[in-house]
Design a protein around this motif. Sequence first.
Motif, PDB file in Angstrom:
ATOM      1  N   ALA A  25       0.730  -1.317  -0.069  1.00  0.00           N
ATOM      2  CA  ALA A  25      -0.069   0.008  -0.093  1.00  0.00           C
ATOM      3  C   ALA A  25       0.828   1.122  -0.030  1.00  0.00           C
ATOM      4  O   ALA A  25       1.855   1.332   0.652  1.00  0.00           O
ATOM      5  CB  ALA A  25      -0.909  -0.019   1.164  1.00  0.00           C
ATOM      6  N   ARG A  26       0.394   2.123  -0.770  1.00  0.00           N
ATOM      7  CA  ARG A  26       1.177   3.521  -0.885  1.00  0.00           C
ATOM      8  C   ARG A  26       1.359   4.518   0.507  1.00  0.00           C
ATOM      9  O   ARG A  26       0.253   4.285   1.243  1.00  0.00           O
ATOM     10  CB  ARG A  26       0.445   4.279  -1.957  1.00  0.00           C
ATOM     11  CG  ARG A  26       1.367   5.538  -2.341  1.00  0.00           C
ATOM     12  CD  ARG A  26       0.527   6.397  -3.047  1.00  0.00           C
ATOM     13  NE  ARG A  26       0.573   5.991  -4.327  1.00  0.00           N
ATOM     14  CZ  ARG A  26       1.370   5.946  -5.533  1.00  0.00           C
ATOM     15  NH1 ARG A  26       2.515   6.658  -5.287  1.00  0.00           N
ATOM     16  NH2 ARG A  26       1.320   5.260  -6.521  1.00  0.00           N
ATOM     17  N   ARG A  27       2.664   4.576   0.818  1.00  0.00           N
ATOM     18  CA  ARG A  27       2.989   5.486   2.059  1.00  0.00           C
ATOM     19  C   ARG A  27       2.580   6.936   1.800  1.00  0.00           C
ATOM     20  O   ARG A  27       3.199   7.241   0.602  1.00  0.00           O
ATOM     21  CB  ARG A  27       4.339   5.201   2.451  1.00  0.00           C
ATOM     22  CG  ARG A  27       4.416   3.939   3.196  1.00  0.00           C
ATOM     23  CD  ARG A  27       5.847   3.667   3.839  1.00  0.00           C
ATOM     24  NE  ARG A  27       5.814   2.379   4.464  1.00  0.00           N
ATOM     25  CZ  ARG A  27       6.986   1.907   4.669  1.00  0.00           C
ATOM     26  NH1 ARG A  27       8.173   2.504   4.219  1.00  0.00           N
ATOM     27  NH2 ARG A  27       7.038   0.420   5.041  1.00  0.00           N
ATOM     28  N   ARG A  28       2.287   7.707   2.689  1.00  0.00           N
ATOM     29  CA  ARG A  28       2.143   9.153   2.708  1.00  0.00           C
ATOM     30  C   ARG A  28       3.436   9.643   3.071  1.00  0.00           C
ATOM     31  O   ARG A  28       3.882   9.195   4.083  1.00  0.00           O
ATOM     32  CB  ARG A  28       0.953   9.688   3.246  1.00  0.00           C
ATOM     33  CG  ARG A  28      -0.297   9.035   2.647  1.00  0.00           C
ATOM     34  CD  ARG A  28      -1.407   9.539   3.530  1.00  0.00           C
ATOM     35  NE  ARG A  28      -2.532   9.028   3.145  1.00  0.00           N
ATOM     36  CZ  ARG A  28      -3.797   9.530   2.646  1.00  0.00           C
ATOM     37  NH1 ARG A  28      -3.539  10.859   2.366  1.00  0.00           N
ATOM     38  NH2 ARG A  28      -4.686   8.815   2.360  1.00  0.00           N
ATOM     39  N   MET A  29       3.624  11.070   2.575  1.00  0.00           N
ATOM     40  CA  MET A  29       4.790  11.512   3.260  1.00  0.00           C
ATOM     41  C   MET A  29       4.489  13.183   2.992  1.00  0.00           C
ATOM     42  O   MET A  29       3.517  13.534   2.228  1.00  0.00           O
ATOM     43  CB  MET A  29       5.971  11.318   2.659  1.00  0.00           C
ATOM     44  CG  MET A  29       6.297  11.317   1.302  1.00  0.00           C
ATOM     45  SD  MET A  29       7.867  10.604   0.639  1.00  0.00           S
ATOM     46  CE  MET A  29       7.708   9.054   0.754  1.00  0.00           C
ATOM     47  N   SER A  30       5.196  14.106   3.535  1.00  0.00           N
ATOM     48  CA  SER A  30       5.163  15.455   3.586  1.00  0.00           C
ATOM     49  C   SER A  30       5.398  16.074   2.208  1.00  0.00           C
ATOM     50  O   SER A  30       6.247  15.402   1.611  1.00  0.00           O
ATOM     51  CB  SER A  30       5.774  16.283   4.474  1.00  0.00           C
ATOM     52  OG  SER A  30       7.336  16.099   4.468  1.00  0.00           O
ATOM     53  N   MET A  31       4.832  17.237   1.773  1.00  0.00           N
ATOM     54  CA  MET A  31       5.250  17.682   0.482  1.00  0.00           C
ATOM     55  C   MET A  31       6.726  18.113   0.613  1.00  0.00           C
ATOM     56  O   MET A  31       7.336  17.956  -0.591  1.00  0.00           O
ATOM     57  CB  MET A  31       4.388  18.967   0.279  1.00  0.00           C
ATOM     58  CG  MET A  31       2.945  18.767  -0.080  1.00  0.00           C
ATOM     59  SD  MET A  31       2.895  17.652  -1.534  1.00  0.00           S
ATOM     60  CE  MET A  31       2.969  18.900  -2.791  1.00  0.00           C
ATOM     61  N   GLN A  32       7.168  18.578   1.544  1.00  0.00           N
ATOM     62  CA  GLN A  32       8.613  18.923   1.310  1.00  0.00           C
ATOM     63  C   GLN A  32       9.492  17.731   1.312  1.00  0.00           C
ATOM     64  O   GLN A  32      10.399  17.750   0.517  1.00  0.00           O
ATOM     65  CB  GLN A  32       8.994  19.457   2.655  1.00  0.00           C
ATOM     66  CG  GLN A  32      10.590  20.001   3.019  1.00  0.00           C
ATOM     67  CD  GLN A  32      10.770  20.511   4.397  1.00  0.00           C
ATOM     68  OE1 GLN A  32      10.003  20.648   5.218  1.00  0.00           O
ATOM     69  NE2 GLN A  32      12.007  20.952   4.546  1.00  0.00           N
TER      70      GLN A  32
END
Length: 142
Positions: A25-32
């Motif tokens: 499953a895809r992991r999320r991360m901050s835009m930076q």
Amino acid sequence: MPRLDRELVKHKLPIKEGYLLVKQARRRMSMQTELKVKEEVERLVIAGFIKPAIYADWLSNIVPVLKRKTGAIMLCVDYKNLNEASPKDEYPMLMADILVDGATHNQMLSFMDGNAGYNQIMVAEKDIHKTAFMCPGHISAF
């Protein structure tokens, strides 16, 4: 960076019977972080270490690791599913200090580049699809 010839040595990734293909499953991360990851991926594509993947059977996530001193991002791939599906090596590699001690009376001692050594041994052509990883956002899979 020069690579070892595939005819000389190649890394094979056998899979135990009964294991299904895994797409994490895809992991999320901050835009930076996502922007830094995109820069690093582009650098690796230009260097020829990775290439875009269109249809991937195995798909892993990247785990960005921040280098505190420089603020740069190092990309690691989460191959836990691939590691679980691979048979374990019955003959593990000797510890480095034992190997170095064993070479004491030789005229020459050569070391593979430990910093980017994983880029020097190519993966076998038939197993490359197992190393695919996805990047955040719209960047793609490689």
